[in-house]
Design a protein around this motif. Structure first.
Motif, PDB file in Angstrom:
ATOM      1  N   VAL A 223      -6.042 -13.066 -18.831  1.00 12.09           N
ATOM      2  CA  VAL A 223      -5.014 -12.548 -19.740  1.00 12.09           C
ATOM      3  C   VAL A 223      -3.756 -12.185 -18.945  1.00 12.09           C
ATOM      4  O   VAL A 223      -3.804 -12.116 -17.713  1.00 12.09           O
ATOM      5  CB  VAL A 223      -5.516 -11.291 -20.509  1.00 12.09           C
ATOM      6  CG1 VAL A 223      -6.752 -11.604 -21.317  1.00 12.09           C
ATOM      7  CG2 VAL A 223      -5.790 -10.129 -19.562  1.00 12.09           C
ATOM      8  N   ASP A 224      -2.657 -11.955 -19.663  1.00 14.28           N
ATOM      9  CA  ASP A 224      -1.465 -11.559 -18.901  1.00 14.28           C
ATOM     10  C   ASP A 224      -1.497 -10.046 -18.632  1.00 14.28           C
ATOM     11  O   ASP A 224      -2.286  -9.304 -19.225  1.00 14.28           O
ATOM     12  CB  ASP A 224      -0.160 -12.015 -19.581  1.00 14.28           C
ATOM     13  CG  ASP A 224      -0.002 -11.442 -20.969  1.00 14.28           C
ATOM     14  OD1 ASP A 224      -0.410 -10.277 -21.162  1.00 14.28           O
ATOM     15  OD2 ASP A 224       0.502 -12.142 -21.858  1.00 14.28           O
ATOM     16  N   MET A 225      -0.638  -9.655 -17.705  1.00 10.63           N
ATOM     17  CA  MET A 225      -0.644  -8.271 -17.223  1.00 10.63           C
ATOM     18  C   MET A 225      -0.433  -7.276 -18.371  1.00 10.63           C
ATOM     19  O   MET A 225      -1.076  -6.224 -18.409  1.00 10.63           O
ATOM     20  CB  MET A 225       0.468  -8.128 -16.173  1.00 10.63           C
ATOM     21  CG  MET A 225       0.407  -6.892 -15.362  1.00 10.63           C
ATOM     22  SD  MET A 225      -1.131  -6.747 -14.447  1.00 10.63           S
ATOM     23  CE  MET A 225      -0.824  -7.795 -13.055  1.00 10.63           C
ATOM     24  N   TYR A 226       0.449  -7.625 -19.324  1.00 12.94           N
ATOM     25  CA  TYR A 226       0.742  -6.722 -20.434  1.00 12.94           C
ATOM     26  C   TYR A 226      -0.537  -6.452 -21.254  1.00 12.94           C
ATOM     27  O   TYR A 226      -0.878  -5.297 -21.523  1.00 12.94           O
ATOM     28  CB  TYR A 226       1.847  -7.327 -21.320  1.00 12.94           C
ATOM     29  CG  TYR A 226       2.105  -6.492 -22.546  1.00 12.94           C
ATOM     30  CD1 TYR A 226       2.849  -5.318 -22.461  1.00 12.94           C
ATOM     31  CD2 TYR A 226       1.570  -6.864 -23.788  1.00 12.94           C
ATOM     32  CE1 TYR A 226       3.069  -4.532 -23.584  1.00 12.94           C
ATOM     33  CE2 TYR A 226       1.783  -6.078 -24.909  1.00 12.94           C
ATOM     34  CZ  TYR A 226       2.537  -4.912 -24.800  1.00 12.94           C
ATOM     35  OH  TYR A 226       2.728  -4.137 -25.909  1.00 12.94           O
ATOM     36  N   GLN A 227      -1.231  -7.541 -21.605  1.00 13.23           N
ATOM     37  CA  GLN A 227      -2.442  -7.376 -22.417  1.00 13.23           C
ATOM     38  C   GLN A 227      -3.495  -6.576 -21.652  1.00 13.23           C
ATOM     39  O   GLN A 227      -4.162  -5.702 -22.206  1.00 13.23           O
ATOM     40  CB  GLN A 227      -3.011  -8.755 -22.816  1.00 13.23           C
ATOM     41  CG  GLN A 227      -4.147  -8.613 -23.824  1.00 13.23           C
ATOM     42  CD  GLN A 227      -4.650  -9.940 -24.382  1.00 13.23           C
ATOM     43  OE1 GLN A 227      -4.281 -11.004 -23.910  1.00 13.23           O
ATOM     44  NE2 GLN A 227      -5.500  -9.860 -25.380  1.00 13.23           N
TER      45      GLN A 227
END
Ligand code: EPU
Length: 316
Positions: A223-227
């Protein structure tokens, strides 16, 4: 069931139209990473091309060739016997050498791509033998060109690995390093490492010969860092493997366990009690029952974490 023992057998099958694109056969190595959802498969080809040979040796490296049908663990044992290093962390992975690069097998901090030199594969329509070097294989996490753009186009007949003549342990996987430390072994041999990996696997992973399973059923989602940070706000113990590209890999086993599904059973299909990433057949579950359970697991994880789990096994 047709069996290919030599490349010539595959060529003959190409000439006979066995790989007619409309009805492609199921190509089996060891069959350990496949979930069958039908009782019968119309066409199956078993690859039994054997043989291991040293192709080239320098001061530092040895290139070893293995036939696609060679049992992977047998090959790991061979390399340990001959003092060739690089795949000791990949001990006890079920399957064959030919299947290993298809999904870039990996465990305990090592992937086959780390020691990969090249492979030979036969094109199913032209019968031409082609060499794929490492960069041609487009290896990723449980991924290669043979699962993406070249899917169903080739049969791998042999692989060449570039193994080290001198041993340096790969201890990046935390559990390996900590277990060695607690046993007081500060200078492990490749055999020590192989035995340790075998012990850890046997503690957690069910033996497919005793209880039907295909190892990890899902890939670990990236997943990306934000998620990742959003989920971490609610679940502060969320484990993570940080990737190079600002992405984060999360253990699917943790998500499944946190969804309350460890040991969850529908009929005879069960989420394994010691490793939630593995779905086991605890009796006579059909392939479809396992598939149904996998969908339930994936849907539950999605509804809680908004992360979609993708299967790691090949569903036929
Ligand atoms: N965890 C749980 N619950 C569980 C199991 C694990 O919460 O039931 C958490 C723990 O936090 C643990 C983390 O998940 O630290 C990782 O668990 P583990 O070390 O068992 O590894 P994994 O990520 O679940 C992957 C591979 C395995 C490989 C191991 C060791 C995938 C899809 N699976 O599992 O590969 O053996 O790492 O390197 O990447 C396979 O591909 O078939 C396979 C078994």
């Amino acid at each position: 069931m047709p069996v290919a023992r030599h490349e010539a057998d595959i060529l003959q099958l190409v000439k006979n139209g066995f790989f007619d694109e409309i009805k492609l056969p199921l190509v089996l190595g060891g069959g350990s990473n496949i979930l069958l959802t039908k009782d019968e498969v119309e066409k199956v080809l078993k690859i039994e091309i054997y043989g291991i040979e040293i192709v080239n040796r320098t001061n530092d490296y040895t290139i070893v060739k293995a036939g696609a049908g060679v049992n992977w663990q047998g090959f790991v044992e061979f390399t340990l016997d001959y003092g060739l290093y690089g795949i000791e962390n990949l001990t006890l992975i079920p399957g064959t050498c030919g299947a290993a690069p298809m999904q870039n097998i990996g465990a305990y901090g090592v992937e086959i791509s780390d020691v990969f030199d090249s492979l030979e594969a036969i094109h199913l329509q032209t019968g031409k033998k082609e060499i794929f070097y490492k960069e041609d294989c487009e290896f990723g996490y449980r991924q290669s060109v043979f699962k993406s753009t070249c899917k169903n186009e080739y049969i791998i007949s042999s692989i060449n690995l570039r193994l080290r003549n001198h041993f340096t342990p790969v201890l990046s996987y935390e559990v390996l390093a900590s277990r060695l430390e607690s046993s007081g072994n500060t200078n492990p041999t490749a055999r020590d490492l192989s035995r340790l990996v075998a012990a850890i696997r046997m503690e957690k992973l069910p033996d497919p010969a005793k209880q039907g399973n295909a190892g990890s059923f899902f890939k670990n989602p990236v997943v990306d860092m934000y998620q990742f940070q959003e989920i971490k706000k609610t679940y502060c113990d969320l484990p993570a493997y940080f990737q190079e590209d600002e992405k984060v890999k999360i253990p699917a086993a943790w998500l499944i366990e946190r969804a309350g599904l460890k040991g969850f059973q529908v009929g005879n299909a069960r989420v394994h009690d010691r490793q939630a990433l593995v779905l086991v057949n605890s009796g006579k579950a059909s392939g479809n029952e396992i598939l149904e359970l996998s969908k339930l697991v994936a849907d539950s994880v999605f509804s809680i974490f908004n992360i979609r789990l993708d299967p790691e096994v090949n569903i036929v």
